[in-house]
Design an enzyme around this catalytic site. Sequence first.
Site, PDB file in Angstrom:
ATOM      1  N   TYR A   1      12.891  -3.533  17.100  1.00 15.48           N
ATOM      2  CA  TYR A   1      12.906  -3.477  15.629  1.00 15.48           C
ATOM      3  C   TYR A   1      14.179  -4.154  15.107  1.00 15.48           C
ATOM      4  CZ  TYR A   1      12.934  -1.858  10.812  1.00 15.48           C
ATOM      5  OH  TYR A   1      12.981  -1.825   9.432  1.00 15.48           O
TER       6      TYR A   1
ATOM      7  N   SER B   1      17.139  -5.274   6.741  1.00 17.30           N
ATOM      8  CA  SER B   1      17.478  -3.866   7.006  1.00 17.30           C
ATOM      9  C   SER B   1      18.916  -3.794   7.498  1.00 17.30           C
ATOM     10  CB  SER B   1      16.559  -3.327   8.110  1.00 17.30           C
ATOM     11  OG  SER B   1      17.002  -2.055   8.550  1.00 17.30           O
TER      12      SER B   1
ATOM     13  N   ARG C   1      -2.879  -3.823   4.217  1.00 17.55           N
ATOM     14  CA  ARG C   1      -4.134  -3.741   4.981  1.00 17.55           C
ATOM     15  C   ARG C   1      -5.075  -2.670   4.438  1.00 17.55           C
ATOM     16  NH1 ARG C   1      -1.609  -2.895  10.714  1.00 17.55           N
ATOM     17  NH2 ARG C   1      -0.355  -1.603   9.327  1.00 17.55           N
TER      18      ARG C   1
ATOM     19  N   THR D   1       0.817  -1.225   0.000  1.00 13.45           N
ATOM     20  CA  THR D   1       0.000   0.000   0.000  1.00 13.45           C
ATOM     21  C   THR D   1       0.847   1.270   0.000  1.00 13.45           C
ATOM     22  OG1 THR D   1      -0.155  -0.121   2.398  1.00 13.45           O
ATOM     23  CG2 THR D   1      -2.030  -0.986   1.165  1.00 13.45           C
TER      24      THR D   1
ATOM     25  N   LYS E   1      14.581  -7.546  12.641  1.00 11.99           N
ATOM     26  CA  LYS E   1      15.293  -7.562  11.359  1.00 11.99           C
ATOM     27  C   LYS E   1      16.517  -8.486  11.415  1.00 11.99           C
ATOM     28  CE  LYS E   1      12.512  -5.082   8.876  1.00 11.99           C
ATOM     29  NZ  LYS E   1      11.801  -5.649   7.711  1.00 11.99           N
TER      30      LYS E   1
HETATM   31  P1  NDP Z   1       5.970   1.978   4.604  1.00 11.05           P
HETATM   32  O1  NDP Z   1       5.419   2.304   5.928  1.00 11.05           O
HETATM   33  O2  NDP Z   1       5.848   2.987   3.521  1.00 11.05           O
HETATM   34  O3  NDP Z   1       5.394   0.592   4.072  1.00 11.05           O
HETATM   35  C1  NDP Z   1       5.153  -0.505   4.934  1.00 11.05           C
HETATM   36  C2  NDP Z   1       4.143  -1.413   4.277  1.00 11.05           C
HETATM   37  O4  NDP Z   1       3.916  -2.538   5.127  1.00 11.05           O
HETATM   38  C3  NDP Z   1       2.828  -0.723   4.072  1.00 11.05           C
HETATM   39  O5  NDP Z   1       2.323  -1.058   2.797  1.00 11.05           O
HETATM   40  C4  NDP Z   1       1.949  -1.312   5.146  1.00 11.05           C
HETATM   41  O6  NDP Z   1       0.614  -1.332   4.683  1.00 11.05           O
HETATM   42  C5  NDP Z   1       2.517  -2.728   5.241  1.00 11.05           C
HETATM   43  N1  NDP Z   1       2.142  -3.391   6.479  1.00 11.05           N
HETATM   44  C6  NDP Z   1       2.413  -3.016   7.748  1.00 11.05           C
HETATM   45  N2  NDP Z   1       1.832  -3.854   8.616  1.00 11.05           N
HETATM   46  C7  NDP Z   1       1.184  -4.787   7.861  1.00 11.05           C
HETATM   47  C8  NDP Z   1       0.409  -5.916   8.161  1.00 11.05           C
HETATM   48  N3  NDP Z   1       0.148  -6.295   9.430  1.00 11.05           N
HETATM   49  N4  NDP Z   1      -0.122  -6.649   7.154  1.00 11.05           N
HETATM   50  C9  NDP Z   1       0.129  -6.298   5.877  1.00 11.05           C
HETATM   51  N5  NDP Z   1       0.857  -5.248   5.513  1.00 11.05           N
HETATM   52  C10 NDP Z   1       1.386  -4.501   6.509  1.00 11.05           C
HETATM   53  O7  NDP Z   1       7.504   1.660   4.843  1.00 11.05           O
HETATM   54  P2  NDP Z   1       8.638   1.025   3.891  1.00 11.05           P
HETATM   55  O8  NDP Z   1       8.166   0.921   2.512  1.00 11.05           O
HETATM   56  O9  NDP Z   1       9.865   1.773   4.160  1.00 11.05           O
HETATM   57  O10 NDP Z   1       8.785  -0.409   4.556  1.00 11.05           O
HETATM   58  C11 NDP Z   1       8.772  -1.607   3.831  1.00 11.05           C
HETATM   59  C12 NDP Z   1       9.735  -2.584   4.465  1.00 11.05           C
HETATM   60  O11 NDP Z   1      11.054  -2.047   4.378  1.00 11.05           O
HETATM   61  C13 NDP Z   1       9.507  -2.857   5.956  1.00 11.05           C
HETATM   62  O12 NDP Z   1       9.706  -4.235   6.178  1.00 11.05           O
HETATM   63  C14 NDP Z   1      10.599  -2.031   6.647  1.00 11.05           C
HETATM   64  O13 NDP Z   1      10.943  -2.582   7.877  1.00 11.05           O
HETATM   65  C15 NDP Z   1      11.704  -2.180   5.629  1.00 11.05           C
HETATM   66  N6  NDP Z   1      12.787  -1.210   5.698  1.00 11.05           N
HETATM   67  C16 NDP Z   1      12.521   0.130   5.584  1.00 11.05           C
HETATM   68  C17 NDP Z   1      13.555   1.038   5.632  1.00 11.05           C
HETATM   69  C18 NDP Z   1      13.327   2.516   5.574  1.00 11.05           C
HETATM   70  O14 NDP Z   1      14.245   3.284   5.937  1.00 11.05           O
HETATM   71  N7  NDP Z   1      12.159   2.996   5.112  1.00 11.05           N
HETATM   72  C19 NDP Z   1      14.958   0.595   5.727  1.00 11.05           C
HETATM   73  C20 NDP Z   1      15.111  -0.836   5.843  1.00 11.05           C
HETATM   74  C21 NDP Z   1      14.065  -1.686   5.803  1.00 11.05           C
HETATM   75  P3  NDP Z   1      -0.709  -1.237   5.567  1.00 11.05           P
HETATM   76  O15 NDP Z   1      -0.421  -0.306   6.710  1.00 11.05           O
HETATM   77  O16 NDP Z   1      -1.725  -0.726   4.597  1.00 11.05           O
HETATM   78  O17 NDP Z   1      -0.957  -2.623   5.959  1.00 11.05           O
HETATM   79  C1  8X3 Z   2      14.955   0.893   8.621  1.00  9.06           C
HETATM   80  C2  8X3 Z   2      16.311   1.510   8.722  1.00  9.06           C
HETATM   81  O1  8X3 Z   2      17.987   2.543  10.286  1.00  9.06           O
HETATM   82  O2  8X3 Z   2      15.703   3.326  10.457  1.00  9.06           O
HETATM   83  O3  8X3 Z   2      15.013  -0.487   8.701  1.00  9.06           O
HETATM   84  O4  8X3 Z   2      16.309   1.158  11.282  1.00  9.06           O
HETATM   85  S1  8X3 Z   2      16.574   2.145  10.262  1.00  9.06           S
END
Ligand code: NDP
Ligand code: 8X3
Length: 252
Positions: free
Chosen positions: A155, A142, A33, A10, A159
């Site tokens: 967190y 991550s 979601r 999403t 990871k």
């Molecule tokens: P966003 O918050 O933009 O996206 C997270 C996504 O996960 C959303 O689409 C959310 O959708 C979905 N989500 C969360 N909880 C649920 C659930 N229970 N069921 C289904 N979907 C779920 O963040 P990012 O795109 O940055 O995050 C994506 C991934 O990347 C995560 O695993 C995050 O830990 C990882 N990550 C992010 C980093 C960053 O700096 N942004 C760095 C390293 C890793 P909805 O709420 O609609 O369910």
């Molecule tokens: C997301 C990166 O550094 O904010 O996984 O934990 S950090």
Amino acid sequence: MKRALVTGATSGIGWATAWALAEAGWEVMAWGRREERLTGPEGLVAQARGAGLRGSIEARSVDVRDGAAVAAAAQEVLKQGPVDFLFNNAGLALGREPLHEGNLEQWEAMIDTNLKGLLYVSKAIGMAMVQQQHGHIINVASIAGKEVYPNGNVYCATKTAVDALTRAMRLDLGKHGVKVGQIAPGMVETEFSLVRFSGDEEKAKEVYKNLKPLSAKDIANTVLWMVEAPEHVNVADVLILPTSQLNAVSLR
Ligand code: NDP
Ligand code: 8X3
């Protein structure tokens, strides 16, 4: 046409990757979601149809924390045909407090989503991939799974577990012709920090104020490269950082 399942589609990395895959000609099933974001008039499916992408995006509201819902949704997807690629991306961080001040509900949500959710989806789709002796799974880990940082406690632990699970899944599923790898990003500007700080936009902006962060598209392009590598190549682990992020905590 090759078929992909993207969780957490999403927003952010999931949305960008679903789009990049469809643009490259994949048939994409997008889970998340927030149903409106996926199937509403301005949603991902409507945008993809309007853009005339080579592939297609179908969406469904699925909470990965609900094991029964995941199993049922996976069955539906598999009834339509084999899944070639699973992008295990759904995840979140909640809060940034020292451990002794942590919030139990936030801990449960992170463990249930980042760890148990990833397991539920991997079991349902991984079983089918083993049966078809073919498939590719990429987990979103991550830098927080490579290094811990102050107040990152739970967190970072989820990871770190994803990092271990990627290696474990490669051992278990790899024997059956299924590729398993992961991408481990540093700072990517998405809704991640907004979610982490319960919607506080100022705090979220603060995170990226001293650097040029990665974009969701940077990650999507890398994932596309990983999944479109030749059959004999498994890009097993990609640590990807903004140039000015030197490790989990040091910026240039
Ligand atoms: P966003 O918050 O933009 O996206 C997270 C996504 O996960 C959303 O689409 C959310 O959708 C979905 N989500 C969360 N909880 C649920 C659930 N229970 N069921 C289904 N979907 C779920 O963040 P990012 O795109 O940055 O995050 C994506 C991934 O990347 C995560 O695993 C995050 O830990 C990882 N990550 C992010 C980093 C960053 O700096 N942004 C760095 C390293 C890793 P909805 O709420 O609609 O369910
Ligand atoms: C997301 C990166 O550094 O904010 O996984 O934990 S950090």
